[in-house]
Design a protein around this motif. Structure first.
Motif, mmCIF file in Angstrom:
data_model
loop_
_atom_site.group_PDB
_atom_site.id
_atom_site.type_symbol
_atom_site.label_atom_id
_atom_site.label_comp_id
_atom_site.label_asym_id
_atom_site.label_seq_id
_atom_site.Cartn_x
_atom_site.Cartn_y
_atom_site.Cartn_z
ATOM 1 N N GLU A 71 38.797 50.837 50.990
ATOM 2 C CA GLU A 71 37.569 50.081 51.216
ATOM 3 C C GLU A 71 37.388 48.939 50.227
ATOM 4 O O GLU A 71 36.490 48.108 50.392
ATOM 5 C CB GLU A 71 36.364 51.029 51.144
ATOM 6 C CG GLU A 71 36.376 52.097 52.228
ATOM 7 C CD GLU A 71 35.220 53.071 52.096
ATOM 8 O OE1 GLU A 71 34.314 52.792 51.289
ATOM 9 O OE2 GLU A 71 35.234 54.108 52.782
ATOM 10 N N LEU A 72 38.220 48.894 49.196
ATOM 11 C CA LEU A 72 38.137 47.806 48.221
ATOM 12 C C LEU A 72 38.880 46.580 48.741
ATOM 13 O O LEU A 72 39.775 46.677 49.568
ATOM 14 C CB LEU A 72 38.722 48.253 46.877
ATOM 15 C CG LEU A 72 38.037 49.432 46.189
ATOM 16 C CD1 LEU A 72 38.740 49.761 44.873
ATOM 17 C CD2 LEU A 72 36.554 49.151 45.944
ATOM 18 N N ASN A 73 38.507 45.429 48.214
ATOM 19 C CA ASN A 73 39.093 44.165 48.647
ATOM 20 C C ASN A 73 40.340 43.862 47.811
ATOM 21 O O ASN A 73 40.235 43.422 46.668
ATOM 22 C CB ASN A 73 38.067 43.035 48.515
ATOM 23 C CG ASN A 73 38.504 41.764 49.215
ATOM 24 O OD1 ASN A 73 39.659 41.367 49.145
ATOM 25 N ND2 ASN A 73 37.566 41.126 49.896
ATOM 26 N N LEU A 121 35.030 36.917 36.239
ATOM 27 C CA LEU A 121 33.722 37.579 36.294
ATOM 28 C C LEU A 121 32.975 37.231 37.573
ATOM 29 O O LEU A 121 32.293 38.086 38.155
ATOM 30 C CB LEU A 121 32.889 37.186 35.071
ATOM 31 C CG LEU A 121 33.370 37.729 33.718
ATOM 32 C CD1 LEU A 121 32.522 37.169 32.596
ATOM 33 C CD2 LEU A 121 33.339 39.260 33.693
ATOM 34 N N VAL A 122 33.093 35.983 38.020
ATOM 35 C CA VAL A 122 32.423 35.577 39.264
ATOM 36 C C VAL A 122 32.984 36.357 40.453
ATOM 37 O O VAL A 122 32.237 36.850 41.308
ATOM 38 C CB VAL A 122 32.575 34.058 39.492
ATOM 39 C CG1 VAL A 122 32.089 33.668 40.888
ATOM 40 C CG2 VAL A 122 31.795 33.282 38.432
ATOM 41 N N ILE A 123 34.305 36.486 40.504
ATOM 42 C CA ILE A 123 34.929 37.239 41.599
ATOM 43 C C ILE A 123 34.512 38.702 41.552
ATOM 44 O O ILE A 123 34.215 39.314 42.585
ATOM 45 C CB ILE A 123 36.465 37.102 41.541
ATOM 46 C CG1 ILE A 123 36.883 35.665 41.862
ATOM 47 C CG2 ILE A 123 37.142 38.071 42.505
ATOM 48 C CD1 ILE A 123 38.362 35.400 41.723
ATOM 49 N N LYS A 124 34.481 39.279 40.347
ATOM 50 C CA LYS A 124 34.061 40.682 40.227
ATOM 51 C C LYS A 124 32.585 40.835 40.637
ATOM 52 O O LYS A 124 32.209 41.848 41.243
ATOM 53 C CB LYS A 124 34.284 41.160 38.792
ATOM 54 C CG LYS A 124 33.879 42.604 38.531
ATOM 55 C CD LYS A 124 34.442 43.571 39.544
ATOM 56 C CE LYS A 124 35.940 43.608 39.545
ATOM 57 N NZ LYS A 124 36.449 44.579 40.551
ATOM 58 N N TYR A 125 31.775 39.845 40.321
ATOM 59 C CA TYR A 125 30.365 39.865 40.749
ATOM 60 C C TYR A 125 30.261 39.861 42.270
ATOM 61 O O TYR A 125 29.447 40.585 42.854
ATOM 62 C CB TYR A 125 29.621 38.663 40.164
ATOM 63 C CG TYR A 125 28.229 38.479 40.718
ATOM 64 C CD1 TYR A 125 27.171 39.257 40.265
ATOM 65 C CD2 TYR A 125 27.979 37.526 41.705
ATOM 66 C CE1 TYR A 125 25.884 39.095 40.784
ATOM 67 C CE2 TYR A 125 26.706 37.357 42.232
ATOM 68 C CZ TYR A 125 25.671 38.139 41.767
ATOM 69 O OH TYR A 125 24.408 37.988 42.291
ATOM 70 N N ILE A 126 31.111 39.051 42.918
ATOM 71 C CA ILE A 126 31.118 39.003 44.383
ATOM 72 C C ILE A 126 31.507 40.372 44.947
ATOM 73 O O ILE A 126 30.890 40.866 45.899
ATOM 74 C CB ILE A 126 32.087 37.913 44.882
ATOM 75 C CG1 ILE A 126 31.568 36.523 44.494
ATOM 76 C CG2 ILE A 126 32.286 38.009 46.394
ATOM 77 C CD1 ILE A 126 32.559 35.397 44.771
ATOM 78 N N GLU A 127 32.522 40.986 44.349
ATOM 79 C CA GLU A 127 32.949 42.320 44.795
ATOM 80 C C GLU A 127 31.822 43.336 44.646
ATOM 81 O O GLU A 127 31.505 44.087 45.573
ATOM 82 C CB GLU A 127 34.155 42.774 43.988
ATOM 83 C CG GLU A 127 35.487 42.269 44.479
ATOM 84 C CD GLU A 127 36.626 43.016 43.815
ATOM 85 O OE1 GLU A 127 37.084 44.032 44.376
ATOM 86 O OE2 GLU A 127 37.050 42.583 42.724
#
Length: 220
Positions: A71-73, A121-127
Motif C-alpha cells: 500500500e506504500l508508494n 521532506l516535502v515528498i515524505k510530507y506528501i506520502e
C-alpha cells in the motif's frame, strides 16, 4: 606583573621521559573525531534496535506486513532514496572542495545538500498526508479496526520514518550552522573537523534510509 600571554607550546613528559605537546581541546582533531564516532554509535544502536523489532514482528506477521507494504508508494520512496544518495555525494564533495581550498564551491555543495534534503521532506510530507487522508496513522479508528500485524507495520513505519525525518531536519540546521562558520572563517581548509563530522552524520542519515526503504517498500 606582566599580562603577556605565552605563545610557547606547553610540554609534558611521560614516564619514559618523552616530551608531548599539550593540545587545546578546541583544536583536538582526534578527540573531536572520537567523540563524534561515539555519538554515531549511539545512533546506530537506536536504529539497529528498531530494525530488530521490525524483523521480529515481520517474522510473526509476514502476510499482513507484505500486504501493508504493497500500500506504500514505491515511486515516491524510490525517488527519496535517489535524492538522499545524491545529497550524500554533494556533502562529500563539499568537504573535498573545502580541503582543496575552495570554500565558495564547498558552500555551493552544502546548499545543494540542503535543497535536496528539503525536497526529501516535502515528498515524505506528501506520502504521510495521503496516508493520513486515508485514515491510516497511529491510533486512528480506521487503523485500529485492521489486523494486529497491519497496526504493527504502520506503527513502525510512522515511528521509523518520523525519527529519520527528524534527523534530516537536524541535519539541515547543522548545515546552516556550518555555512555560518565557513563565512566567519572558523572552518577552513586546515580546520575542517566540524564539516567532516557533519558529512559523517549525513552519511548515517542516508545509510539508514537505504535500509528503511527496502524493508518497508519492497517486501511485498
Amino acid at each position: 606583573m606582566s599580562n603577556t600571554v605565552s605563545t610557547e607550546p606547553e610540554i609534558i613528559y611521560d614516564k619514559q621521559g618523552n616530551p608531548h605537546e599539550v593540545v587545546d581541546f578546541n583544536n583536538d582533531y582526534e578527540g573531536a573525531k572520537l567523540g563524534f564516532w561515539l555519538f554515531l554509535f549511539t545512533e546506530i544502536m537506536i536504529f539497529g534496535a528498531m530494525f530488530l523489532v521490525f524483523g521480529f514482528y515481520l517474522f510473526q506477521n509476514t502476510p499482513e506486513f507484505m500486504q501493508s507494504s504493497g500500500e506504500l508508494n514505491r515511486v515516491l520512496g524510490g525517488t527519496n532514496t535517489f535524492i538522499l544518495l545524491l545529497s550524500a555525494l554533494c556533502m562529500g564533495l563539499s568537504l573535498v572542495k573545502l580541503r582543496n581550498g575552495q570554500p565558495n564551491t564547498s558552500k555551493k555543495f552544502i546548499w545543494a545538500t540542503i535543497v535536496l534534503a528539503t525536497i526529501f521532506l516535502v515528498i515524505k510530507y506528501i506520502e504521510w498526508s495521503h496516508e493520513i487522508h486515508l485514515g491510516i496513522y497511529p491510533g486512528s479508528p480506521t487503523l485500529n479496526e485492521m489486523e494486529n500485524g497491519t497496526k504493527l507495520f504502520f506503527g513502525l513505519y510512522f515511528t521509523m520514518t518520523g525519527l529519520h525525518g527528524l534527523h534530516i531536519i537536524i541535519g539541515i540546521g547543522v548545515m546552516f550552522w556550518v555555512l555560518a562558520l565557513i563565512n566567519s572563517g572558523k572552518i577552513t581548509s586546515t580546520d575542517f573537523v566540524v564539516l567532516e563530522n557533519t558529512a559523517l552524520y549525513w552519511d548515517l542519515v542516508h545509510l539508514v534510509w537505504v535500509f528503511v526503504f527496502p524493508i518497508f517498500y519492497l517486501i511485498y
